[in-house]
Motif scaffolding. Structure first.
Motif, PDB file in Angstrom:
ATOM      1  N   MET A   1       0.850  -1.193   0.000  1.00  0.00           N
ATOM      2  CA  MET A   1       0.000   0.000   0.000  1.00  0.00           C
ATOM      3  C   MET A   1       0.883   1.239   0.000  1.00  0.00           C
ATOM      4  N   ARG A   2       0.517   2.200  -0.839  1.00  0.00           N
ATOM      5  CA  ARG A   2       1.384   3.369  -1.052  1.00  0.00           C
ATOM      6  C   ARG A   2       0.731   4.646  -0.526  1.00  0.00           C
ATOM      7  N   PHE A   3       1.566   5.477   0.147  1.00  0.00           N
ATOM      8  CA  PHE A   3       1.126   6.782   0.639  1.00  0.00           C
ATOM      9  C   PHE A   3       2.178   7.819   0.260  1.00  0.00           C
ATOM     10  N   ASP A   4       1.724   9.009  -0.116  1.00  0.00           N
ATOM     11  CA  ASP A   4       2.690  10.044  -0.504  1.00  0.00           C
ATOM     12  C   ASP A   4       2.433  11.335   0.270  1.00  0.00           C
ATOM     13  N   PHE A   5       3.508  12.074   0.478  1.00  0.00           N
ATOM     14  CA  PHE A   5       3.488  13.314   1.254  1.00  0.00           C
ATOM     15  C   PHE A   5       4.423  14.319   0.587  1.00  0.00           C
ATOM     16  N   THR A   6       4.154  15.601   0.786  1.00  0.00           N
ATOM     17  CA  THR A   6       5.043  16.654   0.297  1.00  0.00           C
ATOM     18  C   THR A   6       5.759  17.286   1.482  1.00  0.00           C
ATOM     19  N   ALA A   7       7.076  17.275   1.435  1.00  0.00           N
ATOM     20  CA  ALA A   7       7.876  17.790   2.549  1.00  0.00           C
ATOM     21  C   ALA A   7       7.673  19.296   2.716  1.00  0.00           C
ATOM     22  N   ASP A   8       7.465  19.707   3.960  1.00  0.00           N
ATOM     23  CA  ASP A   8       7.311  21.132   4.259  1.00  0.00           C
ATOM     24  C   ASP A   8       8.381  21.629   5.221  1.00  0.00           C
ATOM     25  N   GLU A   9       9.409  20.768   5.439  1.00  0.00           N
ATOM     26  CA  GLU A   9      10.518  21.143   6.319  1.00  0.00           C
ATOM     27  C   GLU A   9      11.818  20.560   5.782  1.00  0.00           C
ATOM     28  N   HIS A  10      12.905  21.170   6.143  1.00  0.00           N
ATOM     29  CA  HIS A  10      14.238  20.670   5.786  1.00  0.00           C
ATOM     30  C   HIS A  10      14.721  19.778   6.928  1.00  0.00           C
ATOM     31  N   VAL A  11      14.208  18.541   6.949  1.00  0.00           N
ATOM     32  CA  VAL A  11      14.502  17.604   8.038  1.00  0.00           C
ATOM     33  C   VAL A  11      14.734  16.208   7.465  1.00  0.00           C
ATOM     34  N   LYS A  12      15.168  15.285   8.326  1.00  0.00           N
ATOM     35  CA  LYS A  12      15.338  13.896   7.902  1.00  0.00           C
ATOM     36  C   LYS A  12      13.970  13.257   7.631  1.00  0.00           C
ATOM     37  N   VAL A  13      13.994  12.245   6.762  1.00  0.00           N
ATOM     38  CA  VAL A  13      12.759  11.547   6.394  1.00  0.00           C
ATOM     39  C   VAL A  13      12.024  11.046   7.628  1.00  0.00           C
TER      40      VAL A  13
ATOM     41  N   VAL B   1      12.036   9.219  -2.458  1.00  0.00           N
ATOM     42  CA  VAL B   1      12.035  10.677  -2.427  1.00  0.00           C
ATOM     43  C   VAL B   1      12.252  11.153  -3.853  1.00  0.00           C
ATOM     44  N   ASN B   2      11.241  11.830  -4.386  1.00  0.00           N
ATOM     45  CA  ASN B   2      11.270  12.265  -5.783  1.00  0.00           C
ATOM     46  C   ASN B   2      11.554  11.101  -6.730  1.00  0.00           C
ATOM     47  N   GLY B   3      10.967   9.951  -6.393  1.00  0.00           N
ATOM     48  CA  GLY B   3      11.076   8.778  -7.250  1.00  0.00           C
ATOM     49  C   GLY B   3      12.308   7.927  -7.041  1.00  0.00           C
ATOM     50  N   GLN B   4      13.214   8.336  -6.142  1.00  0.00           N
ATOM     51  CA  GLN B   4      14.443   7.590  -5.900  1.00  0.00           C
ATOM     52  C   GLN B   4      14.427   6.939  -4.521  1.00  0.00           C
ATOM     53  N   PRO B   5      14.880   5.656  -4.417  1.00  0.00           N
ATOM     54  CA  PRO B   5      14.931   4.990  -3.107  1.00  0.00           C
ATOM     55  C   PRO B   5      15.872   5.722  -2.151  1.00  0.00           C
TER      56      PRO B   5
ATOM     57  N   ASP C   1      14.455  18.294   1.313  1.00  0.00           N
ATOM     58  CA  ASP C   1      14.287  19.707   0.993  1.00  0.00           C
ATOM     59  C   ASP C   1      12.790  20.005   0.932  1.00  0.00           C
ATOM     60  N   ILE C   2      12.432  21.237   1.209  1.00  0.00           N
ATOM     61  CA  ILE C   2      11.026  21.624   1.132  1.00  0.00           C
ATOM     62  C   ILE C   2      10.517  21.405  -0.291  1.00  0.00           C
ATOM     63  N   GLY C   3       9.363  20.750  -0.395  1.00  0.00           N
ATOM     64  CA  GLY C   3       8.787  20.458  -1.701  1.00  0.00           C
ATOM     65  C   GLY C   3       9.087  19.069  -2.211  1.00  0.00           C
ATOM     66  N   ASP C   4       9.975  18.325  -1.564  1.00  0.00           N
ATOM     67  CA  ASP C   4      10.270  16.952  -1.982  1.00  0.00           C
ATOM     68  C   ASP C   4       9.019  16.082  -1.860  1.00  0.00           C
ATOM     69  N   LEU C   5       8.842  15.172  -2.812  1.00  0.00           N
ATOM     70  CA  LEU C   5       7.746  14.212  -2.754  1.00  0.00           C
ATOM     71  C   LEU C   5       8.249  12.942  -2.072  1.00  0.00           C
ATOM     72  N   VAL C   6       7.649  12.629  -0.927  1.00  0.00           N
ATOM     73  CA  VAL C   6       8.039  11.451  -0.143  1.00  0.00           C
ATOM     74  C   VAL C   6       6.959  10.388  -0.291  1.00  0.00           C
TER      75      VAL C   6
END
Length: 296
Positions: free
Chosen positions: A1-13, A39-43, A51-56
């Motif tokens: 099952m897949r879930f996605d989030f958009t990063a809003d902070e410059h922090v660790k996953v 993260v942005n399609g990469q493992p 980074d802010i805006g990254d797709l997790v």
């Protein structure tokens, strides 16, 4: 099952996902049981710096059902179902989970349903359970992440459940009120509870919906969740539930179990991002007695 989030902070996953109630245990399951973090399609791993805006994206591996829980095919009435949650209208007389005394339970039937539907996740996650002879709404999470998110709401008392009960007493029951009295184990029994000093804080709120002489239909909201709380509290004030011979309830009106029905359930659906409210109608034994009392 897949879930996605958009990063809003410059922090660790892992720090970012913790905000979305992804636990260390779930991260370990993703790492060691065939899931992945993208993260942005990469493992990436849990310590990757965002980074802010990254797709997790997290891919959670499927959950196998417990082998010790037998799957039993049984007709059930569902009032809500999506990919994350399931709400059942439970009949009375069926236990929620297996025990020494009970093997054909709601948990067995839900697993049977999952197997029949060939769902990817086969594990049964009960969020709210009911006593064997209480009818009404039961809430299930269909995967571990959904269960974890509702556990947070349970801890914050953000899941609201309301019950209908038929009670009977010789005195005067106020039209509405709060019963606040501590509940402890009964000294002489491992099953029954009683109001006692030193017990755990318990708060029951109620409102009379309709009265039939000395019998009242009450709408009840629990502010705490002690064992047998409604039954103990109403017995304590002299208005035990009909059919509840364990706590002094009358057996004279054809109700063959404690007259208790969970009729309303409300919680915040974290994936739809909206409040969900589900209602269940009065069960037949309630309706039949009310009809009889109304024409007397």
């Amino acid at each position: 099952m897949r879930f996605d989030f958009t990063a809003d902070e410059h922090v660790k996953v892992k720090i970012f996902l913790k905000k979305h109630e992804v636990s260390k245990g779930l991260l370990a399951k993703i790492k060691f049981r065939g899931g992945q973090i993208l993260v942005n399609g990469q493992p990436q791993n849990a310590t990757y710096l965002l980074d802010i805006g990254d797709l997790v994206v997290i891919d959670i591996p499927a959950e196998e059902g417990f082998e010790t829980l037998e799957a039993i095919d049984y007709p059930l009435e569902f009032l809500f179902e999506d990919d994350h949650f399931l709400i059942l209208n439970k009949p009375f007389g069926i236990a929620s989970i297996p025990s020494v005394n009970h093997s054909n339970t709601i948990a067995n039937y839900i697993k049977g349903y999952y197997v029949k539907q060939a769902y990817e996740n086969q594990q049964v996650h009960i969020v709210t359970r009911l006593d064997r002879d209480t009818s009404g709404l039961m809430l299930f999470a269909k995967h571990g992440y959904a269960h974890a998110r509702l556990d947070k709401q349970l801890q914050k008392k953000a899941i609201e459940k309301r019950y209908f009960a038929l009670v009977k007493g010789a005195g005067v029951l106020e039209p509405q009120g709060n019963i606040i009295a501590p509940i402890a184990r009964d000294i002489d029994s491992i099953i029954t509870r009683r109001v006692a000093k030193g017990g755990k804080y318990a708060h029951t709120e109620y409102k009379i919906v309709e009265s039939f002489g000395d019998i009242h239909l009450v709408d009840i909201r629990l502010h705490t969740g002690r064992t047998h709380q409604i039954r103990v509290h109403f017995s304590h004030i002299g208005f035990p539930l009909l059919g509840d011979d364990l706590y002094g309830g009358s057996l004279e009106h054809g109700i063959e179990r404690q007259a208790l029905h969970c009729h309303f359930l409300s919680f915040y659906h974290p994936f739809l991002e909206e409040q969900l409210e589900i209602s269940s109608p009065l069960p037949d034994d309630f309706k039949n007695l009310i009809t009889k009392l109304s024409i007397i």
